[in-house]
Scaffold this motif. Sequence first.
Motif, PDB file in Angstrom:
ATOM      1  N   LEU A  14      -0.613 -46.528  32.509  1.00  0.00           N
ATOM      2  CA  LEU A  14       0.422 -46.440  33.410  1.00  0.00           C
ATOM      3  C   LEU A  14       0.971 -44.519  32.731  1.00  0.00           C
ATOM      4  O   LEU A  14       1.136 -43.952  33.197  1.00  0.00           O
ATOM      5  CB  LEU A  14       1.698 -47.110  33.217  1.00  0.00           C
ATOM      6  CG  LEU A  14       1.687 -48.459  33.434  1.00  0.00           C
ATOM      7  CD1 LEU A  14       2.749 -49.002  32.938  1.00  0.00           C
ATOM      8  CD2 LEU A  14       1.540 -48.505  34.984  1.00  0.00           C
ATOM      9  N   ALA A  15       0.493 -44.688  30.947  1.00  0.00           N
ATOM     10  CA  ALA A  15       0.798 -43.029  30.783  1.00  0.00           C
ATOM     11  C   ALA A  15      -0.597 -42.320  31.043  1.00  0.00           C
ATOM     12  O   ALA A  15      -0.490 -40.999  30.586  1.00  0.00           O
ATOM     13  CB  ALA A  15       0.582 -42.711  28.832  1.00  0.00           C
ATOM     14  N   SER A  16      -1.014 -42.272  32.081  1.00  0.00           N
ATOM     15  CA  SER A  16      -2.472 -41.726  32.679  1.00  0.00           C
ATOM     16  C   SER A  16      -3.692 -40.971  30.989  1.00  0.00           C
ATOM     17  O   SER A  16      -3.754 -40.297  31.284  1.00  0.00           O
ATOM     18  CB  SER A  16      -2.317 -40.553  33.652  1.00  0.00           C
ATOM     19  OG  SER A  16      -3.468 -40.089  33.517  1.00  0.00           O
ATOM     20  N   LEU A  17      -3.155 -41.970  29.711  1.00  0.00           N
ATOM     21  CA  LEU A  17      -4.281 -42.018  28.812  1.00  0.00           C
ATOM     22  C   LEU A  17      -6.013 -42.927  29.346  1.00  0.00           C
ATOM     23  O   LEU A  17      -7.088 -42.395  28.465  1.00  0.00           O
ATOM     24  CB  LEU A  17      -3.792 -42.587  28.011  1.00  0.00           C
ATOM     25  CG  LEU A  17      -2.566 -41.981  27.310  1.00  0.00           C
ATOM     26  CD1 LEU A  17      -2.050 -42.803  25.794  1.00  0.00           C
ATOM     27  CD2 LEU A  17      -2.385 -40.845  27.353  1.00  0.00           C
ATOM     28  N   LYS A  18      -5.555 -43.668  29.869  1.00  0.00           N
ATOM     29  CA  LYS A  18      -6.558 -44.607  30.295  1.00  0.00           C
ATOM     30  C   LYS A  18      -7.036 -44.670  31.759  1.00  0.00           C
ATOM     31  O   LYS A  18      -5.987 -44.670  32.463  1.00  0.00           O
ATOM     32  CB  LYS A  18      -6.255 -45.992  29.432  1.00  0.00           C
ATOM     33  CG  LYS A  18      -7.448 -47.059  29.513  1.00  0.00           C
ATOM     34  CD  LYS A  18      -6.966 -48.155  28.646  1.00  0.00           C
ATOM     35  CE  LYS A  18      -8.311 -48.856  28.171  1.00  0.00           C
ATOM     36  NZ  LYS A  18      -8.039 -50.331  28.857  1.00  0.00           N
ATOM     37  N   VAL A  19      -8.408 -44.498  32.294  1.00  0.00           N
ATOM     38  CA  VAL A  19      -8.949 -45.332  33.162  1.00  0.00           C
ATOM     39  C   VAL A  19      -8.428 -46.445  34.039  1.00  0.00           C
ATOM     40  O   VAL A  19      -7.578 -46.266  35.239  1.00  0.00           O
ATOM     41  CB  VAL A  19     -10.288 -45.125  33.597  1.00  0.00           C
ATOM     42  CG1 VAL A  19     -10.884 -45.287  35.019  1.00  0.00           C
ATOM     43  CG2 VAL A  19     -10.893 -44.182  33.293  1.00  0.00           C
ATOM     44  N   GLY A  20      -8.159 -48.015  32.946  1.00  0.00           N
ATOM     45  CA  GLY A  20      -8.077 -48.799  33.662  1.00  0.00           C
ATOM     46  C   GLY A  20      -7.274 -49.537  32.935  1.00  0.00           C
ATOM     47  O   GLY A  20      -8.159 -49.939  31.538  1.00  0.00           O
ATOM     48  N   SER A  21      -7.113 -51.168  33.085  1.00  0.00           N
ATOM     49  CA  SER A  21      -6.860 -51.956  32.241  1.00  0.00           C
ATOM     50  C   SER A  21      -7.125 -53.340  33.151  1.00  0.00           C
ATOM     51  O   SER A  21      -6.658 -52.636  33.696  1.00  0.00           O
ATOM     52  CB  SER A  21      -5.334 -51.871  31.769  1.00  0.00           C
ATOM     53  OG  SER A  21      -5.363 -50.744  31.147  1.00  0.00           O
ATOM     54  N   LEU A  71     -11.153 -43.212  37.550  1.00  0.00           N
ATOM     55  CA  LEU A  71     -12.112 -44.402  37.867  1.00  0.00           C
ATOM     56  C   LEU A  71     -13.465 -43.213  38.901  1.00  0.00           C
ATOM     57  O   LEU A  71     -14.727 -42.865  38.611  1.00  0.00           O
ATOM     58  CB  LEU A  71     -12.004 -45.203  38.796  1.00  0.00           C
ATOM     59  CG  LEU A  71     -12.726 -45.920  38.830  1.00  0.00           C
ATOM     60  CD1 LEU A  71     -13.192 -46.443  37.875  1.00  0.00           C
ATOM     61  CD2 LEU A  71     -12.455 -47.785  38.715  1.00  0.00           C
ATOM     62  N   GLU A  72     -13.135 -42.175  40.109  1.00  0.00           N
ATOM     63  CA  GLU A  72     -13.896 -42.117  40.513  1.00  0.00           C
ATOM     64  C   GLU A  72     -14.448 -40.913  39.863  1.00  0.00           C
ATOM     65  O   GLU A  72     -15.604 -41.077  39.728  1.00  0.00           O
ATOM     66  CB  GLU A  72     -13.024 -41.418  42.073  1.00  0.00           C
ATOM     67  CG  GLU A  72     -14.694 -41.106  43.106  1.00  0.00           C
ATOM     68  CD  GLU A  72     -13.775 -41.048  44.237  1.00  0.00           C
ATOM     69  OE1 GLU A  72     -14.406 -41.600  45.264  1.00  0.00           O
ATOM     70  OE2 GLU A  72     -12.734 -41.001  43.853  1.00  0.00           O
ATOM     71  N   GLN A  73     -13.941 -39.946  38.710  1.00  0.00           N
ATOM     72  CA  GLN A  73     -14.170 -38.600  38.622  1.00  0.00           C
ATOM     73  C   GLN A  73     -15.009 -39.900  37.096  1.00  0.00           C
ATOM     74  O   GLN A  73     -16.141 -39.537  36.764  1.00  0.00           O
ATOM     75  CB  GLN A  73     -13.081 -37.969  37.750  1.00  0.00           C
ATOM     76  CG  GLN A  73     -12.332 -36.733  38.166  1.00  0.00           C
ATOM     77  CD  GLN A  73     -11.569 -36.900  37.772  1.00  0.00           C
ATOM     78  OE1 GLN A  73     -11.198 -36.663  36.729  1.00  0.00           O
ATOM     79  NE2 GLN A  73     -10.428 -36.115  38.811  1.00  0.00           N
ATOM     80  N   ARG A  74     -14.756 -40.598  36.561  1.00  0.00           N
ATOM     81  CA  ARG A  74     -15.704 -41.462  35.553  1.00  0.00           C
ATOM     82  C   ARG A  74     -17.092 -42.001  36.102  1.00  0.00           C
ATOM     83  O   ARG A  74     -17.852 -41.643  35.820  1.00  0.00           O
ATOM     84  CB  ARG A  74     -14.334 -42.678  35.358  1.00  0.00           C
ATOM     85  CG  ARG A  74     -15.278 -43.595  34.078  1.00  0.00           C
ATOM     86  CD  ARG A  74     -15.558 -42.592  32.561  1.00  0.00           C
ATOM     87  NE  ARG A  74     -15.445 -43.990  31.751  1.00  0.00           N
ATOM     88  CZ  ARG A  74     -16.110 -43.382  31.101  1.00  0.00           C
ATOM     89  NH1 ARG A  74     -17.118 -42.032  30.843  1.00  0.00           N
ATOM     90  NH2 ARG A  74     -16.942 -44.503  29.597  1.00  0.00           N
ATOM     91  N   LEU A  75     -16.292 -42.914  37.249  1.00  0.00           N
ATOM     92  CA  LEU A  75     -18.093 -43.173  37.520  1.00  0.00           C
ATOM     93  C   LEU A  75     -18.902 -42.324  38.178  1.00  0.00           C
ATOM     94  O   LEU A  75     -20.389 -42.814  38.190  1.00  0.00           O
ATOM     95  CB  LEU A  75     -17.200 -43.712  39.086  1.00  0.00           C
ATOM     96  CG  LEU A  75     -16.625 -45.096  38.129  1.00  0.00           C
ATOM     97  CD1 LEU A  75     -16.549 -46.326  39.674  1.00  0.00           C
ATOM     98  CD2 LEU A  75     -17.385 -46.517  37.848  1.00  0.00           C
ATOM     99  N   GLY A 116     -17.047 -52.439  30.921  1.00  0.00           N
ATOM    100  CA  GLY A 116     -16.046 -51.362  29.800  1.00  0.00           C
ATOM    101  C   GLY A 116     -15.572 -49.800  30.543  1.00  0.00           C
ATOM    102  O   GLY A 116     -14.902 -49.280  29.843  1.00  0.00           O
ATOM    103  N   LEU A 117     -16.829 -49.368  31.312  1.00  0.00           N
ATOM    104  CA  LEU A 117     -17.140 -48.159  32.500  1.00  0.00           C
ATOM    105  C   LEU A 117     -15.764 -47.946  33.275  1.00  0.00           C
ATOM    106  O   LEU A 117     -15.282 -46.803  33.055  1.00  0.00           O
ATOM    107  CB  LEU A 117     -18.257 -48.030  32.768  1.00  0.00           C
ATOM    108  CG  LEU A 117     -19.429 -48.251  31.916  1.00  0.00           C
ATOM    109  CD1 LEU A 117     -20.998 -48.013  32.858  1.00  0.00           C
ATOM    110  CD2 LEU A 117     -19.660 -47.087  30.823  1.00  0.00           C
ATOM    111  N   PHE A 118     -15.898 -49.398  33.462  1.00  0.00           N
ATOM    112  CA  PHE A 118     -14.220 -49.331  34.502  1.00  0.00           C
ATOM    113  C   PHE A 118     -12.765 -48.912  34.193  1.00  0.00           C
ATOM    114  O   PHE A 118     -12.168 -48.863  34.295  1.00  0.00           O
ATOM    115  CB  PHE A 118     -14.041 -50.179  35.512  1.00  0.00           C
ATOM    116  CG  PHE A 118     -15.453 -50.282  36.465  1.00  0.00           C
ATOM    117  CD1 PHE A 118     -15.005 -50.008  37.479  1.00  0.00           C
ATOM    118  CD2 PHE A 118     -16.928 -50.856  36.108  1.00  0.00           C
ATOM    119  CE1 PHE A 118     -16.116 -49.885  38.632  1.00  0.00           C
ATOM    120  CE2 PHE A 118     -18.033 -50.536  37.195  1.00  0.00           C
ATOM    121  CZ  PHE A 118     -17.483 -49.745  38.108  1.00  0.00           C
ATOM    122  N   LEU A 119     -13.096 -48.867  32.962  1.00  0.00           N
ATOM    123  CA  LEU A 119     -11.840 -48.971  31.772  1.00  0.00           C
ATOM    124  C   LEU A 119     -11.963 -47.980  30.673  1.00  0.00           C
ATOM    125  O   LEU A 119     -10.826 -47.514  30.324  1.00  0.00           O
ATOM    126  CB  LEU A 119     -12.015 -50.636  31.032  1.00  0.00           C
ATOM    127  CG  LEU A 119     -12.150 -52.115  31.287  1.00  0.00           C
ATOM    128  CD1 LEU A 119     -12.238 -52.696  30.439  1.00  0.00           C
ATOM    129  CD2 LEU A 119     -10.644 -52.125  31.995  1.00  0.00           C
TER     130      LEU A 119
END
Length: 186
Positions: A14-21, A71-75, A116-119
């Motif tokens: 929610l704080a935009s510190l993390k891709v997903g939970s 997430l898209e940037q991460r993947l 874990g990559l999606f997180l």
Amino acid sequence: MSDELIIRFAAPTLASLKVGSLISCRTTDIEDLLQSVEQWNIKLNPKGVVVSILQQKKDLYLMYVHRPQLLEQRLMQQDVQHLLCPLGYPLCPLRESLGHLMHRLEHEAQFPHEIGLFLGYPAADVEAFMRNKGCDGKCDGCWKVYTDVQQAKKVFAQYKKCTRLYLEMHKRGKKLEELTVRRIQV
């Protein structure tokens, strides 16, 4: 289902510190859960956050709270693609990658640890976890650390502090959507 559930288990997202939970919840009232997911999405989608159900096993549901843009940037990162492509993940679009993850959750005998990559976990740690079958890590926290322990401990502390502050603010009356950071697109 209360908004506190999302705040307690997904505050860093929610704080935009993390891709997903990920949030596991047990319920026999699927209608209530689906209504809650719909309401959370009404509140959070304008802020760039999506809540979806990844998996159901009997009365246990695995929900995924994520920021699709992050997430898209991460993947698309090379080290992430190096791990996902051999597992049959498409290069894009995001919806197909999430669909493949859901398929693997449903049909694989082993839990797909690439989740874990999606997180947003470090790709090197996810790769080492998969290679070592979860053994021989240097440190445990939000994930099992195999590489940069000091950096991981900083991130763990940041996530813990964020969650504590978000829960405190929510108890004082801040609404879920007020606590959620709007991600500015660049």
